[in-house]
Design a protein around this motif. Structure first.
Motif, PDB file in Angstrom:
ATOM      1  N   PRO A 133     -16.678  -1.406 -12.673  1.00 53.52           N
ATOM      2  CA  PRO A 133     -16.945  -0.114 -13.315  1.00 53.52           C
ATOM      3  C   PRO A 133     -15.646   0.693 -13.415  1.00 53.52           C
ATOM      4  CG  PRO A 133     -18.405  -0.474 -11.428  1.00 53.52           C
ATOM      5  CD  PRO A 133     -17.386  -1.552 -11.416  1.00 53.52           C
ATOM      6  N   PHE A 134     -15.342   1.151 -14.618  1.00 54.77           N
ATOM      7  CA  PHE A 134     -14.083   1.858 -14.845  1.00 54.77           C
ATOM      8  C   PHE A 134     -13.980   3.118 -13.994  1.00 54.77           C
ATOM      9  CE2 PHE A 134     -11.564   5.041 -17.129  1.00 54.77           C
ATOM     10  CZ  PHE A 134     -10.343   4.378 -17.180  1.00 54.77           C
ATOM     11  N   ASP A 135     -15.048   3.894 -13.943  1.00 50.60           N
ATOM     12  CA  ASP A 135     -15.015   5.141 -13.164  1.00 50.60           C
ATOM     13  C   ASP A 135     -14.745   4.862 -11.689  1.00 50.60           C
ATOM     14  OD1 ASP A 135     -15.510   6.544 -15.468  1.00 50.60           O
ATOM     15  OD2 ASP A 135     -17.661   6.751 -15.104  1.00 50.60           O
ATOM     16  N   ALA A 136     -15.342   3.809 -11.153  1.00 48.04           N
ATOM     17  CA  ALA A 136     -15.115   3.448  -9.753  1.00 48.04           C
ATOM     18  C   ALA A 136     -13.671   3.017  -9.537  1.00 48.04           C
ATOM     19  CB  ALA A 136     -16.073   2.338  -9.328  1.00 48.04           C
ATOM     20  N   LEU A 137     -13.100   2.312 -10.521  1.00 49.30           N
ATOM     21  CA  LEU A 137     -11.705   1.878 -10.416  1.00 49.30           C
ATOM     22  C   LEU A 137     -10.764   3.077 -10.360  1.00 49.30           C
ATOM     23  CD1 LEU A 137      -9.444  -0.276 -10.532  1.00 49.30           C
ATOM     24  CD2 LEU A 137      -9.640  -0.176 -13.021  1.00 49.30           C
ATOM     25  N   VAL A 138     -10.978   4.036 -11.241  1.00 48.32           N
ATOM     26  CA  VAL A 138     -10.117   5.222 -11.267  1.00 48.32           C
ATOM     27  C   VAL A 138     -10.266   6.019  -9.975  1.00 48.32           C
ATOM     28  CG1 VAL A 138      -9.714   7.416 -12.451  1.00 48.32           C
ATOM     29  CG2 VAL A 138     -10.102   5.338 -13.784  1.00 48.32           C
ATOM     30  N   SER A 139     -11.478   6.168  -9.504  1.00 50.89           N
ATOM     31  CA  SER A 139     -11.719   6.882  -8.250  1.00 50.89           C
ATOM     32  C   SER A 139     -11.052   6.156  -7.084  1.00 50.89           C
ATOM     33  CB  SER A 139     -13.219   7.005  -8.024  1.00 50.89           C
ATOM     34  OG  SER A 139     -13.475   7.625  -6.806  1.00 50.89           O
ATOM     35  N   TRP A 140     -11.146   4.850  -7.081  1.00 45.19           N
ATOM     36  CA  TRP A 140     -10.527   4.043  -6.028  1.00 45.19           C
ATOM     37  C   TRP A 140      -9.014   4.221  -6.024  1.00 45.19           C
ATOM     38  CZ3 TRP A 140      -8.402  -1.305  -6.660  1.00 45.19           C
ATOM     39  CH2 TRP A 140      -8.054  -1.885  -5.431  1.00 45.19           C
ATOM     40  N   LEU A 141      -8.404   4.211  -7.201  1.00 46.29           N
ATOM     41  CA  LEU A 141      -6.953   4.397  -7.282  1.00 46.29           C
ATOM     42  C   LEU A 141      -6.543   5.767  -6.735  1.00 46.29           C
ATOM     43  CD1 LEU A 141      -6.169   2.793 -10.746  1.00 46.29           C
ATOM     44  CD2 LEU A 141      -5.647   1.875  -8.487  1.00 46.29           C
ATOM     45  N   ALA A 142      -7.329   6.799  -7.025  1.00 46.81           N
ATOM     46  CA  ALA A 142      -7.030   8.133  -6.494  1.00 46.81           C
ATOM     47  C   ALA A 142      -7.163   8.147  -4.976  1.00 46.81           C
ATOM     48  CB  ALA A 142      -7.964   9.160  -7.126  1.00 46.81           C
ATOM     49  N   THR A 143      -8.174   7.474  -4.460  1.00 44.80           N
ATOM     50  CA  THR A 143      -8.369   7.404  -3.013  1.00 44.80           C
ATOM     51  C   THR A 143      -7.234   6.646  -2.342  1.00 44.80           C
ATOM     52  OG1 THR A 143     -10.759   7.471  -3.311  1.00 44.80           O
ATOM     53  CG2 THR A 143      -9.959   6.638  -1.202  1.00 44.80           C
ATOM     54  N   LEU A 144      -6.805   5.555  -2.948  1.00 47.33           N
ATOM     55  CA  LEU A 144      -5.691   4.779  -2.384  1.00 47.33           C
ATOM     56  C   LEU A 144      -4.432   5.632  -2.268  1.00 47.33           C
ATOM     57  CD1 LEU A 144      -6.057   1.327  -4.157  1.00 47.33           C
ATOM     58  CD2 LEU A 144      -6.296   1.795  -1.722  1.00 47.33           C
TER      59      LEU A 144
END
Length: 158
Positions: free
Chosen positions: A115-126
Motif C-alpha cells: 500500500p502506497f500510503d503505508a510505504l510513505v508513512s513507514w519512510l517518515a517513521t524510519l
C-alpha cells in the motif's frame, strides 16, 4: 510635398515642424517608453514576490534545522533488525521481498504490491525514529490501485 511646404509662410512651417516633433514624441512614447515602464513594473512585482518566497523559505529552513537538532540521529538499534521490525509494525512485513544490508549504514529493501500510503508513512517513521533516509527510491505501479512495488536504499546519514 516640397512645393506645398515652400508655399507655406514661415509661421505655418514652424507650426508644422512643431506638430511633426510632437507626433514623433508621441510615437516614441507609445512605441518605446510605455512598454519599458510596464516591463519595469512587472519585473519589480516579480522581484517582490521572489523576495517574499525567499523569506518564507529561509524561515522554513531555520525550522527544519531546529527540528533536525531535536530528532535523534538513530536509536542505537542495529540497522537490519530496525528496518525489518518497523516494516512489520507498519503493516508492510508481508510485502518485503528482499532485505539486504549494504555495509554498516545502508540497507536495500524491495517491496511488492505494498500500500502506497503505508510505504510513505513507514519512510517518515524510519526517518523520525531511526534517522534513516531513502537515498534511492524507485516506485512502480502495483497490481491494484493504491498499491506499488518499490525498491529503495535506506541510509543513515553520516
Amino acid at each position: 510635398m516640397r512645393s506645398w511646404l515652400a508655399e507655406r509662410t514661415p509661421r505655418e512651417r514652424a507650426f508644422l515642424a512643431l506638430g511633426a516633433a510632437a507626433a514623433a514624441a508621441l510615437v516614441f512614447h507609445l512605441a518605446v517608453w510605455a512598454p519599458l515602464g510596464k516591463a519595469r513594473a512587472a519585473a519589480a512585482h516579480r522581484l517582490a514576490l521572489r523576495a517574499q518566497t525567499l523569506a518564507r523559505m529561509e524561515a522554513m529552513a531555520a525550522e527544519i534545522r531546529a527540528l533536525r537538532a531535536r530528532t535523534p540521529a538513530h536509536d542505537g538499534e542495529a540497522l537490519l533488525p530496525a528496518v525489518e521490525r518497523s516494516a512489520r509494525e507498519a503493516g508492510l512485513g508481508a510485502h518485503v521481498t528482499r532485505l539486504r544490508p549494504e555495509g554498516e549504514t545502508a540497507v536495500e529493501v524491495e517491496l511488492a504490491d505494498a500500500p502506497f500510503d503505508a510505504l510513505v508513512s513507514w519512510l517518515a517513521t524510519l526517518e523520525a525514529r531511526h534517522g534513516l533516509v531513502a537515498a534511492r527510491l524507485g516506485v512502480g505501479r502495483g497490481e491494484a490501485p493504491g498499491r506499488v512495488s518499490a525498491r529503495l536504499r535506506l541510509e543513515r546519514p553520516a
